[in-house]
Design a protein around this motif. Structure first.
Motif, PDB file in Angstrom:
ATOM      1  N   VAL A 211       0.737  -1.187  -0.184  1.00 24.06           N
ATOM      2  CA  VAL A 211      -0.035  -0.042  -0.125  1.00 24.06           C
ATOM      3  C   VAL A 211       0.924   1.379   0.042  1.00 24.06           C
ATOM      4  O   VAL A 211       1.988   1.280   0.812  1.00 24.06           O
ATOM      5  N   GLU A 212       0.572   2.152  -0.883  1.00 19.84           N
ATOM      6  CA  GLU A 212       1.241   3.356  -1.100  1.00 19.84           C
ATOM      7  C   GLU A 212       1.325   4.035   0.471  1.00 19.84           C
ATOM      8  O   GLU A 212       0.312   4.301   1.060  1.00 19.84           O
ATOM      9  N   PRO A 213       2.437   4.952   0.610  1.00 20.72           N
ATOM     10  CA  PRO A 213       2.376   5.590   1.835  1.00 20.72           C
ATOM     11  C   PRO A 213       1.637   6.739   1.894  1.00 20.72           C
ATOM     12  O   PRO A 213       1.204   7.391   3.094  1.00 20.72           O
ATOM     13  N   ARG A 214       1.271   7.264   0.758  1.00 24.43           N
ATOM     14  CA  ARG A 214       0.262   8.319   0.877  1.00 24.43           C
ATOM     15  C   ARG A 214      -1.274   7.913   1.305  1.00 24.43           C
ATOM     16  O   ARG A 214      -2.113   8.712   1.767  1.00 24.43           O
ATOM     17  N   MET A 215      -1.284   6.564   1.443  1.00 23.05           N
ATOM     18  CA  MET A 215      -2.581   6.126   2.331  1.00 23.05           C
ATOM     19  C   MET A 215      -2.261   5.849   3.669  1.00 23.05           C
ATOM     20  O   MET A 215      -2.036   4.780   3.822  1.00 23.05           O
ATOM     21  N   VAL A 218      -7.064   5.277   7.312  1.00 19.92           N
ATOM     22  CA  VAL A 218      -8.344   5.102   6.393  1.00 19.92           C
ATOM     23  C   VAL A 218      -9.138   6.599   5.921  1.00 19.92           C
ATOM     24  O   VAL A 218      -9.265   7.649   6.744  1.00 19.92           O
ATOM     25  N   GLY A 219      -9.222   7.013   4.621  1.00 21.97           N
ATOM     26  CA  GLY A 219      -9.763   8.324   4.153  1.00 21.97           C
ATOM     27  C   GLY A 219      -8.828   9.422   4.161  1.00 21.97           C
ATOM     28  O   GLY A 219      -8.866  10.450   3.679  1.00 21.97           O
ATOM     29  N   GLU A 220      -7.470   9.143   4.648  1.00 19.49           N
ATOM     30  CA  GLU A 220      -6.371  10.398   4.725  1.00 19.49           C
ATOM     31  C   GLU A 220      -5.327   9.939   3.479  1.00 19.49           C
ATOM     32  O   GLU A 220      -4.785   8.631   3.598  1.00 19.49           O
ATOM     33  N   LYS A 221      -5.283  10.946   2.603  1.00 17.93           N
ATOM     34  CA  LYS A 221      -4.518  10.894   1.307  1.00 17.93           C
ATOM     35  C   LYS A 221      -3.443  11.702   1.600  1.00 17.93           C
ATOM     36  O   LYS A 221      -3.903  13.061   1.508  1.00 17.93           O
ATOM     37  N   ILE A 222      -2.352  11.515   1.593  1.00 18.22           N
ATOM     38  CA  ILE A 222      -1.090  12.629   1.962  1.00 18.22           C
ATOM     39  C   ILE A 222      -0.256  12.663   0.671  1.00 18.22           C
ATOM     40  O   ILE A 222      -0.262  11.411   0.136  1.00 18.22           O
ATOM     41  N   GLU A 223       0.533  13.535   0.215  1.00 19.59           N
ATOM     42  CA  GLU A 223       1.384  13.535  -0.955  1.00 19.59           C
ATOM     43  C   GLU A 223       2.789  12.906  -0.546  1.00 19.59           C
ATOM     44  O   GLU A 223       3.290  13.360   0.595  1.00 19.59           O
ATOM     45  N   CYS A 224       3.000  11.773  -1.239  1.00 18.84           N
ATOM     46  CA  CYS A 224       4.228  11.306  -0.870  1.00 18.84           C
ATOM     47  C   CYS A 224       4.543  10.246  -2.101  1.00 18.84           C
ATOM     48  O   CYS A 224       4.473   8.931  -2.103  1.00 18.84           O
ATOM     49  N   ILE A 240       2.650  -5.420  -6.742  1.00 19.65           N
ATOM     50  CA  ILE A 240       1.463  -4.842  -6.933  1.00 19.65           C
ATOM     51  C   ILE A 240       1.158  -3.721  -6.058  1.00 19.65           C
ATOM     52  O   ILE A 240       1.615  -3.766  -4.908  1.00 19.65           O
ATOM     53  N   ALA A 241       0.936  -2.319  -6.512  1.00 22.16           N
ATOM     54  CA  ALA A 241       0.594  -1.201  -5.807  1.00 22.16           C
ATOM     55  C   ALA A 241      -0.773  -1.153  -5.497  1.00 22.16           C
ATOM     56  O   ALA A 241      -1.605  -1.090  -6.500  1.00 22.16           O
ATOM     57  N   ALA A 242      -0.994  -0.650  -4.171  1.00 20.92           N
ATOM     58  CA  ALA A 242      -2.530  -0.108  -4.160  1.00 20.92           C
ATOM     59  C   ALA A 242      -2.600   1.100  -3.313  1.00 20.92           C
ATOM     60  O   ALA A 242      -1.332   1.493  -2.822  1.00 20.92           O
ATOM     61  N   GLY A 243      -3.503   1.699  -3.222  1.00 27.75           N
ATOM     62  CA  GLY A 243      -3.755   2.979  -2.509  1.00 27.75           C
ATOM     63  C   GLY A 243      -3.945   4.401  -3.109  1.00 27.75           C
ATOM     64  O   GLY A 243      -3.131   4.985  -3.546  1.00 27.75           O
ATOM     65  N   GLY A 244      -5.152   4.582  -3.287  1.00 31.04           N
ATOM     66  CA  GLY A 244      -5.732   5.883  -3.913  1.00 31.04           C
ATOM     67  C   GLY A 244      -5.467   5.969  -5.186  1.00 31.04           C
ATOM     68  O   GLY A 244      -5.252   7.159  -5.981  1.00 31.04           O
ATOM     69  N   PHE A 245      -4.987   4.924  -5.979  1.00 26.88           N
ATOM     70  CA  PHE A 245      -4.885   5.231  -7.474  1.00 26.88           C
ATOM     71  C   PHE A 245      -6.277   5.525  -8.497  1.00 26.88           C
ATOM     72  O   PHE A 245      -7.162   4.916  -8.010  1.00 26.88           O
ATOM     73  N   ASP A 246      -6.050   6.192  -9.526  1.00 25.81           N
ATOM     74  CA  ASP A 246      -6.930   6.586 -10.436  1.00 25.81           C
ATOM     75  C   ASP A 246      -6.234   5.863 -11.765  1.00 25.81           C
ATOM     76  O   ASP A 246      -5.168   5.361 -11.856  1.00 25.81           O
ATOM     77  N   ARG A 247      -7.139   6.285 -12.783  1.00 29.74           N
ATOM     78  CA  ARG A 247      -6.821   5.779 -14.301  1.00 29.74           C
ATOM     79  C   ARG A 247      -5.220   6.200 -14.683  1.00 29.74           C
ATOM     80  O   ARG A 247      -4.361   5.667 -14.925  1.00 29.74           O
ATOM     81  N   GLU A 248      -5.241   7.609 -14.402  1.00 28.31           N
ATOM     82  CA  GLU A 248      -3.893   8.403 -14.665  1.00 28.31           C
ATOM     83  C   GLU A 248      -2.817   7.879 -13.842  1.00 28.31           C
ATOM     84  O   GLU A 248      -1.591   7.418 -14.218  1.00 28.31           O
ATOM     85  N   ASP A 249      -2.846   7.792 -12.554  1.00 29.36           N
ATOM     86  CA  ASP A 249      -1.908   7.262 -11.629  1.00 29.36           C
ATOM     87  C   ASP A 249      -1.638   6.055 -11.958  1.00 29.36           C
ATOM     88  O   ASP A 249      -0.053   5.717 -11.879  1.00 29.36           O
ATOM     89  N   GLY A 250      -2.491   4.918 -12.004  1.00 32.53           N
ATOM     90  CA  GLY A 250      -2.168   3.752 -12.671  1.00 32.53           C
ATOM     91  C   GLY A 250      -1.492   3.704 -13.717  1.00 32.53           C
ATOM     92  O   GLY A 250      -0.261   2.735 -13.770  1.00 32.53           O
ATOM     93  N   ASN A 251      -1.781   4.232 -14.681  1.00 28.86           N
ATOM     94  CA  ASN A 251      -0.939   4.204 -16.183  1.00 28.86           C
ATOM     95  C   ASN A 251       0.475   4.603 -15.794  1.00 28.86           C
ATOM     96  O   ASN A 251       1.469   4.022 -16.452  1.00 28.86           O
TER      97      ASN A 251
END
Length: 311
Positions: A211-215, A218-224, A240-251
Motif C-alpha cells: 500500500v502506497e505511503p500516501r494512504m 482510512v480516508g487520509e491521503k497525503i502526498e508522498c 502490486i501497488a495499491a492506495g488511492g490510484f486512479d486511471r492516470e496514476d495507475g497508467n
C-alpha cells in the motif's frame, strides 16, 4: 488508414508466474460484510463474476482461517467444510469467465486453497501480522519483539508455513509499512519495508502487494510520491501497488516501472467493468460509502450499473 491509439499501460498483458494476465487492473481485497454467519453467500457469485474479465486478477475479501480470526461481523471464513463448499460456486463463476482468483487470509491456520488459484496473506492495516511488524505497537521482549529481525519473524514464519503448504508460486502477501491504521505505525517504515521484501525473496513467493505511503489511514491521503520504489526495486517477484490510484496514476506507475499491477478498491467496487471504462476513458460510477459495509445482498453490492446499461 488512421493510426491506432496506443494501448494503455494498465491494459497491457502481464505474465505473473504461471498466470497469464490480460491486463494489470486488479480487484483489491474489499471487506463487504455480507457473508452471513461467516459463510459466503450466493449473492457473492454475482458480485465477483460481475468484476471478472478474461485474464483478470481478483483478490477475495479477507477470509478467516479459524473461528478466532474474525474481527468484524459477517466476514467470510474458510475453516469449515460448509464455508469451503460455499466458496466453490463463487470460484467456479470467476473461472467460468476466465478470471484468476486469490483468497486473502487473515492469518495462518488450516488453509484450504481448493477452488482458489492461490492465497494472499494479509499482513497490513494494523491487524495481527502488522501488529508484530510495527515498533509503535509491538512491545514484546521475546524473539518476536524488539529488533527489526525479531518483529518480522512472525510474518516470515507464516509465509514459510503457507509456502510449505501450497507452494511459493501460489502465495502473495499484502503489506502496509507506511500506514498507521489503528495506531500501528513504525518509526522507520522504509527500513521495515525493505527488510521485509528482501527477506521475502528467500521464499520466492509469487507477489508482494504493498500500500502506497500516501494512504496513511482510512480516508487520509497525503502526498508522498513514489514511496514504494525502493521496495519495488528490491523485490524479485511481481509487485502490486495499491492506495488511492486512479486511471492516470495507475497508467503512470506501470509505464514508469513503479509497479507491475495496480489494485483498485473503491473504484472497482462501484464499477464492475472498470477495465473497460479505463479502455474507453469513460465516466466512472461514484461509490457510496454508506453502503460499503451494510448487510443488504444487492444495495451497494451488485446494483452498480455497467457502462452499456448507462449509455
Amino acid at each position: 488508414m488512421a493510426n491506432q491509439a496506443p494501448t494503455l499501460p494498465l491494459l497491457t498483458p502481464y505474465k505473473m508466474g504461471k498466470f497469464d494476465l490480460s491486463h494489470r487492473v486488479v480487484l483489491a481485497p474489499l471487506t463487504r460484510q455480507r457473508s452471513y454467519g461467516n459463510v459466503p453467500q450466493p449473492h457473492a457469485i454475482l458480485y465477483y463474476s460481475q468484476r471478472t474479465s478474461k485474464g483478470g486478477l481478483l483478490i477475495a475479501e479477507a477470509t478467516g482461517v479459524s473461528d478466532t480470526a474474525q474481527g468484524y461481523p459477517d466476514t467470510p471464513g474458510i475453516w469449515t467444510k460448509e464455508q469451503v463448499e460455499a466458496w466453490k460456486p463463487i470460484v467456479n463463476a470467476v473461472h467460468a469467465k476466465g478470471g484468476i482468483f486469490f483468497c486473502q487470509i487473515w492469518h495462518v491456520g488450516r488453509v484450504s486453497n481448493s477452488g482458489f488459484d492461490g492465497v494472499e496473506i494479509h499482513g497490513a492495516h494494523g491487524y495481527l501480522i502488522d501488529q508484530f511488524l510495527k515498533d509503535q505497537v509491538n512491545d514484546r521482549t521475546d524473539q518476536y519483539g524488539g529488533s527489526l529481525e525479531n518483529r518480522c519473524r512472525f510474518a516470515l514464519d507464516i509465509v514459510e508455513a503457507v509456502v510449505n503448504e501450497i507452494g511459493a508460486d501460489k502465495v502473495g502477501i499484502r503489506l502496509s509499512p507506511f500506514a498507521d491504521y489503528m495506531e500501528s505505525g513504525d518509526s522507520n517504515p522504509k527500513e521495515l519495508g525493505l527488510y521485509l521484501v528482501n527477506s521475502l525473496n528467500k521464499y520466492g513467493i509469487l507477489y508482494c502487494h504493498m500500500v502506497e505511503p500516501r494512504m496513511k489511514t482510512v480516508g487520509e491521503k497525503i502526498e508522498c510520491p513514489h514511496g514504494l520504489v525502493p521496495m519495488r526495486k528490491a523485490f524479485n517477484g511481481t509487485f502490486i501497488a495499491a492506495g488511492g490510484f486512479d486511471r492516470e496514476d495507475g497508467n503512470n506507475a506501470v509505464a514508469e516501472g513503479r509497479a507491475d499491477l495496480i489494485a483498485f478498491g473503491r473504484w472497482f467496487l462501484a464499477n464492475p467493468d472498470l477495465p473497460k471504462r479505463f479502455e474507453l476513458n469513460a465516466p466512472l460510477n461514484k461509490y457510496n460509502r454508506d453502503t460499503f459495509y451494510i448487510s443488504d445482498p444487492v444495495l451497494g453490492y451488485t446494483d452498480y450499473p455497467f457502462l452499456d446499461s448507462t449509455a
